[in-house]
Scaffold this active site. Structure first.
Site, short mmCIF file in Angstrom:
data_model
loop_
_atom_site.label_atom_id
_atom_site.label_comp_id
_atom_site.label_asym_id
_atom_site.label_seq_id
_atom_site.Cartn_x
_atom_site.Cartn_y
_atom_site.Cartn_z
N ASP A 112 0.84 -1.21 0.00
CA ASP A 112 0.00 0.00 0.00
C ASP A 112 0.87 1.26 0.00
O ASP A 112 0.37 2.37 -0.16
CB ASP A 112 -1.00 0.00 1.16
CG ASP A 112 -0.35 -0.04 2.53
OD1 ASP A 112 0.89 -0.08 2.62
OD2 ASP A 112 -1.10 -0.04 3.54
N SER A 113 2.18 1.07 0.11
CA SER A 113 3.12 2.18 -0.06
C SER A 113 3.06 2.75 -1.47
O SER A 113 3.61 3.83 -1.73
CB SER A 113 4.55 1.72 0.25
OG SER A 113 4.87 0.54 -0.48
N ASP A 146 -0.82 -6.41 -0.52
CA ASP A 146 -0.92 -5.74 0.78
C ASP A 146 -2.35 -5.22 0.94
O ASP A 146 -2.78 -4.34 0.19
CB ASP A 146 0.07 -4.58 0.81
CG ASP A 146 0.41 -4.12 2.21
OD1 ASP A 146 -0.09 -4.70 3.18
OD2 ASP A 146 1.20 -3.16 2.32
N GLU A 179 -1.65 -5.88 7.99
CA GLU A 179 -1.07 -5.19 9.14
C GLU A 179 -1.81 -5.69 10.37
O GLU A 179 -3.01 -5.45 10.53
CB GLU A 179 -1.19 -3.68 8.98
CG GLU A 179 -0.28 -3.15 7.87
CD GLU A 179 -0.06 -1.65 7.95
OE1 GLU A 179 -0.52 -1.02 8.92
OE2 GLU A 179 0.60 -1.12 7.04
N LYS A 186 -1.04 -9.75 2.62
CA LYS A 186 -0.40 -9.31 3.86
C LYS A 186 -1.38 -8.45 4.64
O LYS A 186 -2.05 -7.58 4.06
CB LYS A 186 0.88 -8.52 3.59
CG LYS A 186 1.59 -8.07 4.88
CD LYS A 186 2.92 -7.39 4.60
CE LYS A 186 2.76 -5.96 4.12
NZ LYS A 186 2.16 -5.06 5.15
N GLU A 245 8.50 -4.75 11.49
CA GLU A 245 8.92 -3.44 11.01
C GLU A 245 9.31 -2.51 12.14
O GLU A 245 8.54 -2.32 13.10
CB GLU A 245 7.81 -2.78 10.17
CG GLU A 245 8.21 -1.41 9.63
CD GLU A 245 7.27 -0.85 8.61
OE1 GLU A 245 7.51 0.29 8.14
OE2 GLU A 245 6.29 -1.53 8.25
#
Length: 269
Positions: free
Chosen positions: A42-43, A81, A113, A111, A179
């Protein structure tokens, strides 16, 4: 590469490699050099779409970029993501969104979070055949709550990360991103669980490493303190574009070499 292949690399002498990829040309290069996992992060929001953060990124946007990467990536695992609010509220919607990444975008895994709220979802997704990579420590989707600071810096916070790592391992996650946590905390977690840990700002003792490709190739204006630029693509792009602009303005481009003339078409008016 599938979830089992990644899981089986736990403790290997050769660490796993993971980089973000948002488009087909980048994915082709990363596959050519042997990167193990391609994260459609999502970056993409703040690195490619002009957003100030990852929060505005939509499911449709991740699906589109994932499909582009998956079309050309045969060997690496393609991980989608899941963006902000695509999971964690309605379990049925979360399953539908994650399922889209495999059914429509051809991802190999998703993925999340992670936190206490994603343990049951991880279990359910893996039961349905959707491999899950968990993500603990700094989770940028929570930036309005926690800020973008190092996590797990006291005993209570470090213990919570370890506890959640255990829970997501038991829930079926095939790997765990750690992270921006202290290196010794990441080392403890890596030793404690049986699935690979993928570090980003988490020291050298994880089972693998992940960075954004923009930082690695030197496309970003700045680099996180735990990251490193291995190239200067931004500088090379600027230099090439400057040369192009100068050549057009001076009349040096296009020249005869880059032009084609057809006989008997000099006067068509």
């Amino acid at each position: 590469m599938r979830a089992k292949d990644i899981r089986d690399r736990k403790g290997d002498d050769e660490p796993l490699t993971m980089l973000t990829a948002y488009d087909a040309p980048t994915a082709e290069i990363l596959e050519d050099v042997g990167v193990d996992m391609l994260l459609v992060g999502d970056s993409v929001g703040n690195l490619r779409l002009g957003y100030d953060s990852t929060l505005p990124v939509t499911v449709d946007q991740i699906a589109s970029h994932t499909a582009a990467v998956a079309r050309v990536a045969d060997e690496p695992m393609v991980v989608a993501d899941m963006p902000f609010l695509s999971f964690g509220a309605d379990p049925d919607e979360a399953i539908e969104h994650a399922g889209r990444m495999l059914k429509e975008a051809d991802a190999d895994a998703v993925k999340l979070e992670s936190g206490p709220h994603t343990v049951k979802l991880t279990e359910r997704l893996t039961q349905l055949g959707i491999p899950v990579q968990a993500h603990l420590g700094l989770t940028p989707q929570h930036e309005n709550e926690t800020g973008l600071f190092r996590q797990g810096t006291d005993e209570s916070a470090a213990t919570q990360i370890l506890d959640l790592a255990y829970k997501h391992e038991r829930a079926g996650a095939f790997s765990l991103v750690l992270e921006h946590v202290p290196a010794n905390v990441a080392s403890e977690v890596t030793d404690a669980i049986s699935i690979p840990t993928i570090g980003i700002g988490a020291g050298p003792d994880c089972d693998g490493q992940v960075l954004t490709v923009d930082e690695v190739i030197g496309l970003s204006e700045s680099v996180a303190p735990f990251s490193k630029a291995f190239g200067d693509v931004r500088g090379e792009m600027r230099s090439a574009v400057e040369d192009y602009v100068d050549a057009v303005r001076s009349g040096a481009f296009p020249d005869d070499e880059h032009s084609h003339y057809e006989d008997d078409l000099d006067d068509i008016r």
